[in-house]
Write an enzyme that holds these catalytic residues in place. Structure first.
Site, PDB file in Angstrom:
ATOM      1  N   TRP A   1       5.925  10.344  -6.670  1.00  0.00           N
ATOM      2  CA  TRP A   1       4.692  10.593  -6.401  1.00  0.00           C
ATOM      3  C   TRP A   1       3.811  11.726  -5.650  1.00  0.00           C
ATOM      4  O   TRP A   1       3.197  12.318  -5.728  1.00  0.00           O
ATOM      5  CB  TRP A   1       4.257   8.762  -6.027  1.00  0.00           C
ATOM      6  CG  TRP A   1       4.501   7.896  -6.409  1.00  0.00           C
ATOM      7  CD1 TRP A   1       4.954   6.814  -6.584  1.00  0.00           C
ATOM      8  CD2 TRP A   1       3.580   7.303  -8.250  1.00  0.00           C
ATOM      9  NE1 TRP A   1       4.726   6.463  -7.512  1.00  0.00           N
ATOM     10  CE2 TRP A   1       3.533   6.472  -8.464  1.00  0.00           C
ATOM     11  CE3 TRP A   1       2.745   8.410  -8.363  1.00  0.00           C
ATOM     12  CZ2 TRP A   1       3.626   5.396  -9.499  1.00  0.00           C
ATOM     13  CZ3 TRP A   1       1.790   7.702 -10.090  1.00  0.00           C
ATOM     14  CH2 TRP A   1       2.181   6.592 -10.359  1.00  0.00           C
TER      15      TRP A   1
ATOM     16  N   LYS B   1       0.210  -3.187  -5.267  1.00  0.00           N
ATOM     17  CA  LYS B   1       0.847  -3.493  -4.340  1.00  0.00           C
ATOM     18  C   LYS B   1       0.609  -4.248  -3.599  1.00  0.00           C
ATOM     19  O   LYS B   1       1.232  -4.942  -3.492  1.00  0.00           O
ATOM     20  CB  LYS B   1       1.884  -2.259  -4.497  1.00  0.00           C
ATOM     21  CG  LYS B   1       2.191  -1.976  -5.327  1.00  0.00           C
ATOM     22  CD  LYS B   1       1.228  -0.444  -5.713  1.00  0.00           C
ATOM     23  CE  LYS B   1       1.657   0.321  -7.033  1.00  0.00           C
ATOM     24  NZ  LYS B   1       1.965   2.389  -6.816  1.00  0.00           N
TER      25      LYS B   1
ATOM     26  N   ASP C   1       0.378   8.947   1.500  1.00  0.00           N
ATOM     27  CA  ASP C   1      -0.165   7.508   0.048  1.00  0.00           C
ATOM     28  C   ASP C   1       1.017   6.696   0.913  1.00  0.00           C
ATOM     29  O   ASP C   1       2.066   6.935   0.398  1.00  0.00           O
ATOM     30  CB  ASP C   1       1.269   8.712  -0.529  1.00  0.00           C
ATOM     31  CG  ASP C   1       0.876   7.698  -1.857  1.00  0.00           C
ATOM     32  OD1 ASP C   1       0.331   6.729  -1.750  1.00  0.00           O
ATOM     33  OD2 ASP C   1       1.037   7.665  -3.674  1.00  0.00           O
TER      34      ASP C   1
END
Ligand code: PLP
Length: 361
Positions: free
Chosen positions: A102, A196, A172
């Site tokens: 990511w 999530k 993030d």
């Protein structure tokens, strides 16, 4: 009905209480005669929902007044572009720490818009640790400094934030937001996909310091401009209305659980149960050691691919689902987000103990 223990990395388990409440309110929210899904986002009933969601998030995360909260779409992946389109506006430079896929995607996307530098990487050991950061390598004139705070795929997390001085820190937090307290004032911008720890996929939350708003480049698409969303209270266009409502219910649940301090204790307990087992197991091995271990995502392997596959399949039959590891790490991964009960982790470990005995080599 029989609900499984869901160890998915995302979309992931949600608190049962939240789902029951949503089910109870599915046909009629309050006395409105309609589902939240059917409401006009311009109605006063819906305005009350989005206002309450923001109020709860600000309260639970202690978000300072000089930060805006935005409810957007496009996932964390859109933020990989939205951040540079808005923030790369002085020197056009940004620093990145590459701690996994990511982080790498954020770096690659930003590189389309400016001059991006990798200040550290843990690629050499399949991202199984957080690299030591050397401050002398940071660019003091960068427009921002990017980290992926919890690395969902590799199971690592930053336990110490880089000291970026006046350079805004962008994080993030897709897979760790709401898992423990964070000092929002240390960040310029925080973003997270909801699927999530916050709610269903389709909602992305951005928390941005006000002075970082308003600097989007001329060519920035309207929908990618933070200022547009900030000025319109996340209602420039139709926001992900139902996802925001579920987030409101999740935040009420987090508050009931005792807020983020209590969430942290709850998460540390769960992580300790599984890491303690892994550290002492003769069959299963953790892939991350030491302080960088994630509280949310726990990858592990047996070292034998066939045995890994057998474990995943038997676990599924026993009601523990989505334990297959990411294809880049192999093995298994147990994602144990906020909504995973302690009992779920205890039962998983009991199952692993049994599997270990049955498959002793
Ligand atoms: C899941 C995840 C993403 C991708 O999120 P999308 O909402 O699918 O774009 C990005 N970063 C991290 C840390 C993630 O866990």
């Amino acid at each position: 009905m029989s609900r499984v223990y869901n160890f998915s990395a995302g979309p992931a388990v949600l608190p049962e209480k939240v789902l029951s409440r949503a089910a109870a309110e599915m046909l009629e929210y309050g006395t409105t005669g309609q589902s939240v899904m059917e409401m006009s986002h311009r109605s006063k009933e819906y305005q009350a929902i989005i206002d309450e969601t923001e109020r709860l998030l600000r309260e639970i995360m202690s978000i300072p007044n000089n930060y805006k909260v935005l409810f957007l779409q496009g996932g964390a992946s859109s933020q990989f572009a939205m951040v540079p389109l808005n923030l790369l506006n002085k020197t056009g430079k940004a620093d990145f720490v590459i701690t996994g896929q990511w982080a790498k995607k954020a770096y690659e996307e930003a590189s389309r818009f400016g001059d991006c530098t990798i200040v550290a990487s843990s690629k050499d050991k399949t991202f199984s640790y957080i690299p030591q950061l050397d401050k002398s390598k940071f660019n003091p004139t960068a427009d921002y400094f990017h980290i992926c705070q919890n690395n969902t795929i590799y199971g690592t997390r930053f336990t110490e934030l880089p000291d970026t001085g006046n350079v805004p820190l962008v994080a993030d937090m897709s897979s760790c937001i709401l898992s423990e307290p964070v000092d929002v004032s240390k960040y310029g911008l925080i973003y997270a996909g909801a699927q999530k720890n916050m709610g269903p996929a389709g909602l992305t939350v951005v928390i941005i310091r006000e002075d970082l708003i308003g600097g989007a480049r001329e060519s920035c698409p309207t929908m990618f401009n933070y200022q547009i969303h900030a000025e319109n209270g996340s209602m420039y266009n139709t926001p992900p209305t139902y996802g925001i409502y579920i987030l409101m219910l999740v935040l009420e649940w987090v508050k009931e659980m005792g807020g983020l301090e209590a969430m942290k204790i709850h998460n540390e307990k769960k992580a300790a149960i599984i890491y303690d087992f892994l550290d002492n197991s003769k069959l299963f091995k953790p892939t991350v050691m030491g302080k960088d271990r994630s509280l949310m995502n726990v990858p592990f392997v047996t070292g034998n691919e066939e045995l890994d596959a057998k474990f995943v399949s038997e676990a599924k039959k026993a009601g523990f689902i989505n334990l297959k590891g990411h294809r880049s790490v192999g093995g298994m991964r147990a994602s144990i987000y906020n909504a995973m009960p302690i009992e779920g982790v205890q039962k998983l470990v009991e199952f692993m103990e049994k599997f270990e005995k049955e498959n002793a080599q």
